[in-house]
Design a protein around this motif. Structure first.
Motif, mmCIF file in Angstrom:
data_model
loop_
_atom_site.group_PDB
_atom_site.id
_atom_site.type_symbol
_atom_site.label_atom_id
_atom_site.label_comp_id
_atom_site.label_asym_id
_atom_site.label_seq_id
_atom_site.Cartn_x
_atom_site.Cartn_y
_atom_site.Cartn_z
ATOM 1 N N LEU B 58 -3.893 -14.708 1.057
ATOM 2 C CA LEU B 58 -4.958 -14.729 0.048
ATOM 3 C C LEU B 58 -5.515 -16.131 -0.132
ATOM 4 O O LEU B 58 -6.209 -16.408 -1.107
ATOM 5 C CB LEU B 58 -4.416 -14.246 -1.300
ATOM 6 N N ASN B 59 -5.174 -17.038 0.786
ATOM 7 C CA ASN B 59 -5.543 -18.429 0.572
ATOM 8 C C ASN B 59 -5.802 -19.098 1.913
ATOM 9 O O ASN B 59 -5.095 -18.859 2.896
ATOM 10 C CB ASN B 59 -4.382 -19.116 -0.172
ATOM 11 N N LEU B 60 -6.827 -19.950 1.938
ATOM 12 C CA LEU B 60 -7.221 -20.609 3.183
ATOM 13 C C LEU B 60 -6.062 -21.372 3.820
ATOM 14 O O LEU B 60 -5.872 -21.337 5.034
ATOM 15 C CB LEU B 60 -8.394 -21.559 2.889
ATOM 16 N N SER B 77 -3.861 -9.494 7.565
ATOM 17 C CA SER B 77 -5.201 -9.904 7.157
ATOM 18 C C SER B 77 -5.185 -11.346 6.664
ATOM 19 O O SER B 77 -4.210 -11.820 6.092
ATOM 20 C CB SER B 77 -5.709 -8.971 6.048
ATOM 21 N N LEU B 78 -6.320 -12.035 6.917
ATOM 22 C CA LEU B 78 -6.489 -13.415 6.449
ATOM 23 C C LEU B 78 -7.681 -13.455 5.507
ATOM 24 O O LEU B 78 -8.419 -12.483 5.383
ATOM 25 C CB LEU B 78 -6.735 -14.338 7.645
ATOM 26 N N THR B 79 -7.897 -14.599 4.844
ATOM 27 C CA THR B 79 -9.032 -14.669 3.917
ATOM 28 C C THR B 79 -10.345 -14.766 4.686
ATOM 29 O O THR B 79 -10.355 -15.114 5.870
ATOM 30 C CB THR B 79 -8.947 -15.919 3.023
ATOM 31 N N ASN B 100 -10.010 -10.506 4.356
ATOM 32 C CA ASN B 100 -10.099 -9.923 3.016
ATOM 33 C C ASN B 100 -10.808 -10.902 2.096
ATOM 34 O O ASN B 100 -10.881 -12.093 2.386
ATOM 35 C CB ASN B 100 -8.709 -9.594 2.479
ATOM 36 N N SER B 101 -11.340 -10.370 0.976
ATOM 37 C CA SER B 101 -12.039 -11.248 0.045
ATOM 38 C C SER B 101 -11.182 -11.541 -1.182
ATOM 39 O O SER B 101 -11.670 -12.055 -2.177
ATOM 40 C CB SER B 101 -13.370 -10.625 -0.368
ATOM 41 N N ILE B 107 -5.985 -5.433 -0.864
ATOM 42 C CA ILE B 107 -4.634 -5.806 -0.460
ATOM 43 C C ILE B 107 -3.687 -4.614 -0.614
ATOM 44 O O ILE B 107 -2.835 -4.368 0.231
ATOM 45 C CB ILE B 107 -4.120 -7.006 -1.301
ATOM 46 N N LEU B 108 -3.888 -3.877 -1.704
ATOM 47 C CA LEU B 108 -3.070 -2.701 -1.984
ATOM 48 C C LEU B 108 -3.121 -1.738 -0.809
ATOM 49 O O LEU B 108 -2.112 -1.193 -0.372
ATOM 50 C CB LEU B 108 -3.632 -2.023 -3.248
#
Lengths: 346, 310
Positions: B58-60, B77-79, B100-101, B107-108
């Protein structure tokens, strides 16, 4: 009308003329003094007497670079932008005969912001620098024409203000949309600059692209002073005095669009200057809209320069936006004007 | 989940082995079955879970760590920033994965067994996922090389890739040691990012500068880790090296336009006064990973240029 009355009227006219001249002279002197004050206010302290000579020279000392590249363009912009906002407020109030008309209140600044935002973030301004003020001017022009068609010269105060709210909201939403669509991650946070305005870290590039257009706009507005004086007596009287109302209107629309559009495109939408200044100065020029123009230009320059100096003095970290300060003064003033004109509104 | 299993396990064990409490034979039998279930079915599952199979970032900076450490097949998945070459050093590698954004809903659906998040980004999603008992690990922003190392190894342990991480860190040390210059000229460098921000004394940037033989200008100023530095102050300080954040000519922002200010060109432009400027792509050191060795190399090279010109 008796002879005595005539005499006293003439005397009062002369008195008001003297008063006006004194006011203009006083404001010019103060403005000149503040110009130098502004050059010496900033995060770095510069010795007033040793560095005065570096204002125009080619020296590359620290003081010279800071004065020439940062503070001088900033001061010039504050003066010209303040003048355009002041005079355009006075001209709009005269044309629409509405005490609440002002570029920010009726949505011209917001619309100019939208035009400038499109020109800047699309990259047009990077290829062709004049695209930035042209974008702002186009936005401002569309708003003035729309408002004029909608509300016109003789509409109620309320119609104009409500139309202005609609234009402001729409252009604000479109500005936010344009910034969100930008691929640059910083863009979205920059809406604050476009809505509030700031002169922080502007450069001579901005002076070059905006000031000539603002000057044309201001001259276009000053050329309307006789027409506005006549219009104050009513449309029919103005026509009988030989004023071509359509041409007068067109000149004011073009003048406001040029000056406000160019100003907003380099400094964002700085609000309320055009509302506060004409109202404060009106009694000093015998309530004549024509004479009010030049006085408002000087007064606007003075107010914005003072505000910009205050912003620099007040800020410790990242600078407070200039428009925050003018709105803090202007918004209560607007409310006061609304209360004052309430009888007309109802 | 894990915690409750462990608790049940220990309670069951104590109860079953205790002879002070009188338990009916049925219960003892039941307990034994439970114990067998725990030992042979649940525990192996837990052991497998130690090496996560479905990791979401969830973070760069978590993206960068994952791309450098994890097995490619366990990244789910990456950001969306991970594919931006201006910000993400491994943008090309990141293009292989879905992005993902940072919304909880996305994410769920991915049903991750490990979520790597930053301490400042995607906060609503992080708190929601924690509430739903997903395994969320929050990364901090390391303020020193030491902290960077610790975090890098911590994440490596989570992913079961300690050896890989140690190898990469050794390589980083080698590159930094090689780049280090030995001159004793006292040179000052200033970092200037978009919006007039700079990295202060408590930042890994300062350590990178020190390794390359520079003092960070903001070590003397009030900037602690990351903060605003007025343009005028920067000019007044006349640093020997001006390090600018990257500025993409095709994506416009007022924030980055500041780096183009004419005042900056007067000192560090064409007219040479023994000062230099260099653009270090943000992607190179925005996140603390072993690739910052490359930043040290660029800066050390620049230092040699400045010294040789004097």
């Amino acid at each position: 009308m008796s002879v005595d009355d005539n005499l006293s009227l003439a005397e009062r006219g002369r008195a008001s003329h003297r008063c006006e001249l004194a006011l203009l002279a006083l404001m010019s002197v103060v403005l000149f003094a503040l110009f130098f004050v502004s050059l010496f206010v900033g995060p770095v302290s510069i010795d007033l007497f040793s560095s005065e000579w570096t204002l125009f020279g080619g020296s590359s000392s620290v003081a010279a670079v800071i004065l020439q590249e940062i503070r001088l363009p900033r001061t010039i912009l504050a003066i010209f932008i303040g003048a355009t906002l002041g005079i355009s407020g006075a001209a709009l109030q005269g044309l629409l005969r509405n005490p609440l008309a002002e570029a920010g209140v009726i949505g011209i600044s917001g619309s100019a912001s939208l035009g400038a935002v499109i020109a800047f973030y699309s990259g047009a301004a990077a290829i062709f620098p004049l695209a930035l003020p042209i974008g702002g001017i186009t936005g401002a022009m569309l708003a003035v024409i729309f408002l004029y068609l909608l509300a016109g010269r003789e509409s109620s105060i309320l119609t104009l203000i409500l139309a202005g709210i609609a234009v402001t909201s729409l252009s604000g939403a479109l500005t936010a949309l344009a910034l969100n669509l930008s691929p640059n991650p910083y863009a979205a946070t920059e809406i604050f600059f476009w809505l509030m305005g700031s002169l922080a870290d502007r450069s001579f590039e901005h002076v070059q692209i905006a000031v000539p257009l603002m000057v044309i706009g201001v001259f276009s507005l000053i050329s309307c002073r006789r027409g506005l004086d006549a219009l104050a007596l009513g449309e029919d009287t103005a026509r009988s005095l030989g004023v071509n109302l359509n041409r007068l209107t067109l000149r004011i629309i073009v003048g406001v669009a040029l000056s406000v559009g160019a100003a907003v495109s380099v400094a964002g939408g700085i609000g309320f200057v055009g509302l506060v200044v004409p109202h404060l100065l009106r009694p000093f020029v015998g309530h004549q809209p024509g004479k009010l123009l030049l006085a408002s230009a000087l007064g606007g320059a003075l107010l914005l320069l003072v505000a910009d100096i205050a912003v620099r003095l007040l800020s410790t970290g990242q600078e407070l936006k200039l428009g925050v300060l003018t709105s803090l003064i202007g918004a209560p003033f607007f409310l006061y004007l609304v209360l004052k004109t309430r009888r007309q509104l109802l | 989940m894990e915690a409750t299993d462990q608790l049940a396990w220990s309670v069951a064990f104590q109860l079953a082995s205790s002879d002070r409490i009188n338990l009916s034979p049925h219960i003892i039998v039941l307990m034994r079955w439970f114990i067998l279930y725990f030992v042979f079915i649940l525990l192996p599952e837990l052991a497998l879970a130690a090496k996560p199979q479905r990791v979401v970032s969830l973070n760069l900076c978590a993206d960068q760590l994952l791309l450098q450490l994890s097995e490619p097949e366990s990244i789910v998945s990456l950001t969306n920033l991970s594919v931006d070459p201006e910000l993400s050093y491994l943008a090309k590698e990141a293009a292989e994965y879905p992005v993902n954004s940072g919304s909880a809903e996305e994410i769920l659906k991915m049903n991750p067994d490990l979520v790597l998040a930053g301490s400042f980004t995607a906060r609503p999603a992080v708190s929601y996922l924690k509430k739903k008992e997903f395994r969320v690990v929050e990364l901090s922003i390391p303020e020193s090389m030491k902290a960077m190392r610790e975090q890098y190894l911590k994440v490596a342990d989570l992913l079961g890739e300690r050896e890989k991480a140690e190898r990469q860190l050794r390589e980083m040390d080698r590159r930094i040691a090689q780049a280090k210059s030995s001159g004793d000229e006292n040179l000052v460098a200033a970092v200037y990012y978009a919006n007039g921000f700079t990295a202060g004394k408590k930042s890994i940037t300062t350590e990178v500068l020190n390794h390359a033989g520079f003092e960070n200008l903001s070590e003397k100023s009030g900037v602690d880790s990351f903060g605003f530095y007025p343009l005028e102050k920067l000019i007044e300080a006349e640093p020997d090296l001006l390090i600018l954040g990257s500025y993409n000519k095709d994506r416009h922002s007022l924030a980055q336009k500041l780096l183009d200010h004419p005042a900056l060109k007067r000192f560090w432009g064409e007219s040479d006064r023994g000062q230099a400027r260099v653009i270090i792509p943000d992607a190179l050191w925005i996140c603390a990973t072993p690739v910052i060795a490359e930043a040290v190399e660029i800066l050390a090279q620049k230092r040699k240029e400045i010294v040789s010109r004097r």
